[in-house]
Design a protein around this motif. Structure first.
Motif, PDB file in Angstrom:
ATOM      1  N   ALA A  68       0.861  -1.192   0.000  1.00  0.00           N
ATOM      2  CA  ALA A  68       0.000   0.000   0.000  1.00  0.00           C
ATOM      3  C   ALA A  68       0.896   1.239   0.000  1.00  0.00           C
ATOM      4  N   GLY A  69       0.539   2.176  -0.826  1.00  0.00           N
ATOM      5  CA  GLY A  69       1.314   3.413  -0.895  1.00  0.00           C
ATOM      6  C   GLY A  69       2.497   3.321  -1.847  1.00  0.00           C
ATOM      7  N   THR A  70       2.573   2.265  -2.625  1.00  0.00           N
ATOM      8  CA  THR A  70       3.659   2.134  -3.599  1.00  0.00           C
ATOM      9  C   THR A  70       3.465   3.186  -4.679  1.00  0.00           C
ATOM     10  N   SER A  71       4.540   3.870  -4.991  1.00  0.00           N
ATOM     11  CA  SER A  71       4.427   4.932  -5.988  1.00  0.00           C
ATOM     12  C   SER A  71       4.498   4.362  -7.400  1.00  0.00           C
ATOM     13  N   VAL A  72       4.047   5.163  -8.330  1.00  0.00           N
ATOM     14  CA  VAL A  72       4.086   4.779  -9.739  1.00  0.00           C
ATOM     15  C   VAL A  72       5.533   4.589 -10.169  1.00  0.00           C
ATOM     16  N   ALA A  73       6.424   5.421  -9.691  1.00  0.00           N
ATOM     17  CA  ALA A  73       7.837   5.322 -10.074  1.00  0.00           C
ATOM     18  C   ALA A  73       8.420   3.984  -9.642  1.00  0.00           C
ATOM     19  N   GLU A  74       8.053   3.507  -8.453  1.00  0.00           N
ATOM     20  CA  GLU A  74       8.559   2.216  -7.983  1.00  0.00           C
ATOM     21  C   GLU A  74       8.034   1.080  -8.850  1.00  0.00           C
ATOM     22  N   ILE A  75       6.778   1.168  -9.230  1.00  0.00           N
ATOM     23  CA  ILE A  75       6.206   0.131 -10.086  1.00  0.00           C
ATOM     24  C   ILE A  75       6.867   0.163 -11.453  1.00  0.00           C
ATOM     25  N   LEU A  76       7.151   1.346 -11.970  1.00  0.00           N
ATOM     26  CA  LEU A  76       7.828   1.451 -13.263  1.00  0.00           C
ATOM     27  C   LEU A  76       9.250   0.891 -13.189  1.00  0.00           C
ATOM     28  N   ARG A  77       9.925   1.107 -12.051  1.00  0.00           N
ATOM     29  CA  ARG A  77      11.251   0.509 -11.870  1.00  0.00           C
ATOM     30  C   ARG A  77      11.156  -1.017 -11.860  1.00  0.00           C
ATOM     31  N   GLU A  78      10.106  -1.538 -11.232  1.00  0.00           N
ATOM     32  CA  GLU A  78       9.893  -2.986 -11.213  1.00  0.00           C
ATOM     33  C   GLU A  78       9.647  -3.502 -12.629  1.00  0.00           C
ATOM     34  N   ILE A  79       8.892  -2.772 -13.432  1.00  0.00           N
ATOM     35  CA  ILE A  79       8.658  -3.159 -14.819  1.00  0.00           C
ATOM     36  C   ILE A  79       9.983  -3.189 -15.583  1.00  0.00           C
ATOM     37  N   GLU A  80      10.805  -2.176 -15.378  1.00  0.00           N
ATOM     38  CA  GLU A  80      12.096  -2.116 -16.069  1.00  0.00           C
ATOM     39  C   GLU A  80      12.993  -3.274 -15.631  1.00  0.00           C
ATOM     40  N   ARG A  81      12.960  -3.628 -14.356  1.00  0.00           N
ATOM     41  CA  ARG A  81      13.743  -4.759 -13.857  1.00  0.00           C
ATOM     42  C   ARG A  81      13.293  -6.060 -14.531  1.00  0.00           C
ATOM     43  N   LEU A  82      11.977  -6.214 -14.670  1.00  0.00           N
ATOM     44  CA  LEU A  82      11.451  -7.412 -15.319  1.00  0.00           C
ATOM     45  C   LEU A  82      11.859  -7.466 -16.790  1.00  0.00           C
ATOM     46  N   ARG A  83      11.863  -6.318 -17.458  1.00  0.00           N
ATOM     47  CA  ARG A  83      12.303  -6.281 -18.853  1.00  0.00           C
ATOM     48  C   ARG A  83      13.768  -6.686 -18.970  1.00  0.00           C
ATOM     49  N   THR A  84      14.593  -6.197 -18.055  1.00  0.00           N
ATOM     50  CA  THR A  84      16.012  -6.534 -18.065  1.00  0.00           C
ATOM     51  C   THR A  84      16.205  -8.030 -17.858  1.00  0.00           C
ATOM     52  N   GLU A  85      15.484  -8.597 -16.897  1.00  0.00           N
ATOM     53  CA  GLU A  85      15.577 -10.037 -16.659  1.00  0.00           C
ATOM     54  C   GLU A  85      15.137 -10.812 -17.902  1.00  0.00           C
ATOM     55  N   ASN A  86      14.110 -10.319 -18.559  1.00  0.00           N
ATOM     56  CA  ASN A  86      13.613 -10.983 -19.764  1.00  0.00           C
ATOM     57  C   ASN A  86      14.675 -10.950 -20.866  1.00  0.00           C
ATOM     58  N   ASN A  87      15.366  -9.820 -21.021  1.00  0.00           N
ATOM     59  CA  ASN A  87      16.423  -9.721 -22.030  1.00  0.00           C
ATOM     60  C   ASN A  87      17.582 -10.653 -21.704  1.00  0.00           C
ATOM     61  N   LYS A  88      17.946 -10.756 -20.426  1.00  0.00           N
ATOM     62  CA  LYS A  88      19.006 -11.676 -20.023  1.00  0.00           C
ATOM     63  C   LYS A  88      18.588 -13.105 -20.311  1.00  0.00           C
ATOM     64  N   LEU A  89      17.320 -13.374 -20.110  1.00  0.00           N
ATOM     65  CA  LEU A  89      16.794 -14.712 -20.332  1.00  0.00           C
ATOM     66  C   LEU A  89      16.943 -15.127 -21.790  1.00  0.00           C
ATOM     67  N   ARG A  90      16.734 -14.202 -22.700  1.00  0.00           N
ATOM     68  CA  ARG A  90      16.834 -14.516 -24.128  1.00  0.00           C
ATOM     69  C   ARG A  90      18.240 -14.932 -24.514  1.00  0.00           C
ATOM     70  N   THR A  91      19.261 -14.400 -23.841  1.00  0.00           N
ATOM     71  CA  THR A  91      20.640 -14.714 -24.192  1.00  0.00           C
ATOM     72  C   THR A  91      21.218 -15.851 -23.364  1.00  0.00           C
ATOM     73  N   SER A  92      20.413 -16.477 -22.508  1.00  0.00           N
ATOM     74  CA  SER A  92      20.919 -17.541 -21.655  1.00  0.00           C
ATOM     75  C   SER A  92      20.952 -18.870 -22.396  1.00  0.00           C
ATOM     76  N   GLN A  93      21.361 -19.916 -21.692  1.00  0.00           N
ATOM     77  CA  GLN A  93      21.528 -21.241 -22.273  1.00  0.00           C
ATOM     78  C   GLN A  93      20.263 -22.093 -22.184  1.00  0.00           C
ATOM     79  N   LEU A  94      19.112 -21.495 -21.924  1.00  0.00           N
ATOM     80  CA  LEU A  94      17.888 -22.258 -21.770  1.00  0.00           C
ATOM     81  C   LEU A  94      17.333 -22.687 -23.122  1.00  0.00           C
ATOM     82  N   SER A  95      16.505 -23.722 -23.116  1.00  0.00           N
ATOM     83  CA  SER A  95      15.868 -24.148 -24.356  1.00  0.00           C
ATOM     84  C   SER A  95      14.818 -23.121 -24.768  1.00  0.00           C
TER      85      SER A  95
END
Length: 133
Positions: free
Chosen positions: A79-106
């Motif tokens: 409760a009380g989470t700011s929009v900026a914090e949520i946007l940072r979380e979105i950016e973190r998820l995008r970064t993880e997703n990009n790392k995932l694409r270059t990993s050794q997974l199937s």
């Protein structure tokens, strides 16, 4: 055949005949290749090294892949989470997703993880809209 190919390539990439910046490096590489291929001892050493690289590559491909790391659970925003914090979380998820694409997974594992990240991003965007309203 090696001599003929060397002459042809050296005419094409010779710095005096070719004004491209890379022509000097290309000419050096062609000359080095000619030196290796024309000397039987250097050629044999090169072929052995090439075979070793191929065997190593095949061995790596045959090795079973380690299981993917467990997906970190997504924390619901407090409760009380700011929009900026949520946007940072979105950016973190995008970064993880990009790392995932270059990993050794199937490909299937990557697609499953991507779907999880996309779902999380959509839910966070919905929360941002709810906060802004």
């Amino acid at each position: 055949a090696i001599k003929k190919a060397f002459r042809l390539l050296s005419l094409i990439v010779h710095p005096d005949k070719n004004s491209a910046r890379q022509s000097i490096d290309a000419f050096k590489r062609v000359s080095e290749a000619h030196d290796v291929l024309s000397d039987t001892s250097k050629r044999t050493a090169y072929e052995i090294e090439l075979r070793m690289q191929r065997m190593h590559k095949q061995h790596r491909q045959q090795r079973p892949q380690p299981p993917p790391p467990p997906h970190p659970p997504r924390r619901p925003p407090e409760a009380g989470t700011s929009v900026a914090e949520i946007l940072r979380e979105i950016e973190r998820l995008r970064t993880e997703n990009n790392k995932l694409r270059t990993s050794q997974l199937s490909q299937q594992q990557v697609e499953q993880r991507e779907q999880v990240y996309v779902d999380q991003i959509h839910s966070l965007r919905k929360e941002v809209k709810d906060i802004q309203l």
